[in-house]
Design a protein around this motif. Structure first.
Motif, mmCIF file in Angstrom:
data_model
loop_
_atom_site.group_PDB
_atom_site.id
_atom_site.type_symbol
_atom_site.label_atom_id
_atom_site.label_comp_id
_atom_site.label_asym_id
_atom_site.label_seq_id
_atom_site.Cartn_x
_atom_site.Cartn_y
_atom_site.Cartn_z
ATOM 1 N N ALA A 121 45.919 44.651 27.212
ATOM 2 C CA ALA A 121 45.315 45.207 28.426
ATOM 3 C C ALA A 121 45.028 44.077 29.400
ATOM 4 O O ALA A 121 44.759 42.952 29.003
ATOM 5 C CB ALA A 121 44.031 45.951 28.078
ATOM 6 N N LYS A 122 45.103 44.405 30.652
ATOM 7 C CA LYS A 122 44.773 43.446 31.708
ATOM 8 C C LYS A 122 43.404 43.817 32.280
ATOM 9 O O LYS A 122 43.042 44.991 32.341
ATOM 10 C CB LYS A 122 45.827 43.497 32.807
ATOM 11 C CG LYS A 122 47.220 43.165 32.305
ATOM 12 C CD LYS A 122 47.906 42.224 33.251
ATOM 13 C CE LYS A 122 49.305 41.883 32.830
ATOM 14 N NZ LYS A 122 49.441 41.089 31.669
ATOM 15 N N LEU A 167 34.666 46.854 35.701
ATOM 16 C CA LEU A 167 33.787 45.754 35.276
ATOM 17 C C LEU A 167 34.358 44.992 34.087
ATOM 18 O O LEU A 167 33.625 44.517 33.224
ATOM 19 C CB LEU A 167 32.376 46.270 34.970
ATOM 20 C CG LEU A 167 31.677 46.976 36.128
ATOM 21 C CD1 LEU A 167 30.317 47.486 35.699
ATOM 22 C CD2 LEU A 167 31.562 46.062 37.338
ATOM 23 N N GLN A 168 35.681 44.889 34.046
ATOM 24 C CA GLN A 168 36.365 44.078 33.042
ATOM 25 C C GLN A 168 36.846 42.821 33.748
ATOM 26 O O GLN A 168 37.785 42.869 34.524
ATOM 27 C CB GLN A 168 37.557 44.831 32.450
ATOM 28 C CG GLN A 168 37.212 46.116 31.789
ATOM 29 C CD GLN A 168 38.453 46.955 31.507
ATOM 30 O OE1 GLN A 168 39.563 46.594 31.865
ATOM 31 N NE2 GLN A 168 38.241 48.083 30.863
ATOM 32 N N PHE A 169 36.186 41.711 33.469
ATOM 33 C CA PHE A 169 36.483 40.487 34.204
ATOM 34 C C PHE A 169 37.383 39.525 33.442
ATOM 35 O O PHE A 169 37.739 38.474 33.955
ATOM 36 C CB PHE A 169 35.180 39.799 34.628
ATOM 37 C CG PHE A 169 34.328 40.689 35.486
ATOM 38 C CD1 PHE A 169 34.752 41.052 36.755
ATOM 39 C CD2 PHE A 169 33.132 41.191 35.021
ATOM 40 C CE1 PHE A 169 33.991 41.886 37.552
ATOM 41 C CE2 PHE A 169 32.361 42.022 35.808
ATOM 42 C CZ PHE A 169 32.788 42.370 37.073
ATOM 43 N N ASN A 170 37.740 39.874 32.209
ATOM 44 C CA ASN A 170 38.655 39.027 31.449
ATOM 45 C C ASN A 170 39.448 39.882 30.466
ATOM 46 O O ASN A 170 39.131 41.057 30.258
ATOM 47 C CB ASN A 170 37.894 37.898 30.723
ATOM 48 C CG ASN A 170 36.815 38.421 29.809
ATOM 49 O OD1 ASN A 170 37.003 39.384 29.091
ATOM 50 N ND2 ASN A 170 35.652 37.776 29.833
ATOM 51 N N GLU A 171 40.482 39.280 29.894
ATOM 52 C CA GLU A 171 41.358 40.024 28.979
ATOM 53 C C GLU A 171 40.591 40.525 27.767
ATOM 54 O O GLU A 171 40.824 41.631 27.282
ATOM 55 C CB GLU A 171 42.522 39.137 28.526
ATOM 56 C CG GLU A 171 43.478 39.865 27.606
ATOM 57 C CD GLU A 171 44.485 38.967 26.908
ATOM 58 O OE1 GLU A 171 45.365 39.506 26.232
ATOM 59 O OE2 GLU A 171 44.369 37.730 27.023
ATOM 60 N N TRP A 229 44.244 38.291 23.211
ATOM 61 C CA TRP A 229 43.205 38.939 22.413
ATOM 62 C C TRP A 229 43.724 40.238 21.802
ATOM 63 O O TRP A 229 42.998 40.896 21.059
ATOM 64 C CB TRP A 229 41.987 39.234 23.289
ATOM 65 C CG TRP A 229 41.253 38.023 23.720
ATOM 66 C CD1 TRP A 229 41.314 37.408 24.944
ATOM 67 C CD2 TRP A 229 40.353 37.238 22.943
ATOM 68 N NE1 TRP A 229 40.509 36.299 24.968
ATOM 69 C CE2 TRP A 229 39.896 36.179 23.741
ATOM 70 C CE3 TRP A 229 39.884 37.329 21.634
ATOM 71 C CZ2 TRP A 229 38.999 35.222 23.288
ATOM 72 C CZ3 TRP A 229 38.986 36.376 21.179
ATOM 73 C CH2 TRP A 229 38.548 35.341 22.007
ATOM 74 N N ALA A 230 44.950 40.624 22.090
ATOM 75 C CA ALA A 230 45.459 41.949 21.728
ATOM 76 C C ALA A 230 45.641 42.178 20.230
ATOM 77 O O ALA A 230 45.888 43.298 19.815
ATOM 78 C CB ALA A 230 46.777 42.214 22.451
ATOM 79 N N ALA A 256 37.491 41.561 27.454
ATOM 80 C CA ALA A 256 36.770 42.796 27.768
ATOM 81 C C ALA A 256 37.737 43.965 27.936
ATOM 82 O O ALA A 256 37.446 45.089 27.502
ATOM 83 C CB ALA A 256 35.937 42.601 29.026
ATOM 84 N N ALA A 257 38.884 43.715 28.549
ATOM 85 C CA ALA A 257 39.875 44.779 28.757
ATOM 86 C C ALA A 257 40.440 45.267 27.431
ATOM 87 O O ALA A 257 40.607 46.475 27.224
ATOM 88 C CB ALA A 257 40.992 44.268 29.664
#
Length: 153
Positions: free
Chosen positions: A67-68, A74-78, A21-22, A80-81
């Motif tokens: 980001a990981k 409360l970031q449960f997936n890439e 997603w970066a 959101a990170a």
């Protein structure tokens, strides 16, 4: 569209877009309804170009938006990170520019037009983001070797 497809076939060789997603524009990551028209797609491409330009300037092989997930935030997936990284960078754009300048050995701040270009390509609001065409014109105006030759008489 630069960020739209997972692969490109050319000369019987498949080039894969990284499965991350970066490189994705924040309006897509946020999950808000994105109006899928040509200007919206161009704005998403401009974000991707800005991300790649930041990689080139810093000499990095990884997107500066990578980001990981961090569960304690409360970031449960890439996805959101990455969105949180973009939001943090937007709020502290000065720090991001200083990081890029340091990684580039001072090249970024010696090229004021490039700072302006980065700021305009990486605007979080897609309606304020510059177009890829405008970015290319600015690049050609500042790097004469890239400018198209004048028309023949």
């Amino acid at each position: 569209s630069l960020g739209a497809g997972p692969s490109l076939n050319a000369a019987n060789r498949t080039f894969q877009v990284p499965r991350t997603w970066a490189y994705t524009a924040p309006e897509v990551l946020s999950g808000v309804l994105v109006q899928s028209n040509l200007p919206a797609l161009f704005a998403m491409d401009a974000w991707t170009v800005g991300t790649i330009a930041a990689m080139i300037v810093s000499g990095s092989t990884e997107s500066s938006q990578s980001a990981k997930p961090e569960w304690y935030r409360l970031q449960f997936n890439e996805r959101a990170a990455v969105l949180q990284r973009i939001t943090d960078r937007t709020e502290r754009m000065n720090d991001f520019l200083f990081e890029l300048d340091e990684a580039s050995g001072g090249f970024l701040f010696r090229s004021g037009w490039l700072v302006e270009l980065m700021l305009n390509l990486l605007r979080q609001d897609p309606q304020e983001r510059t177009t890829v065409r405008t970015a290319w014109q600015k690049l050609c105006a500042n790097v004469p070797a890239l400018a198209p030759p004048p028309p023949a008489p």
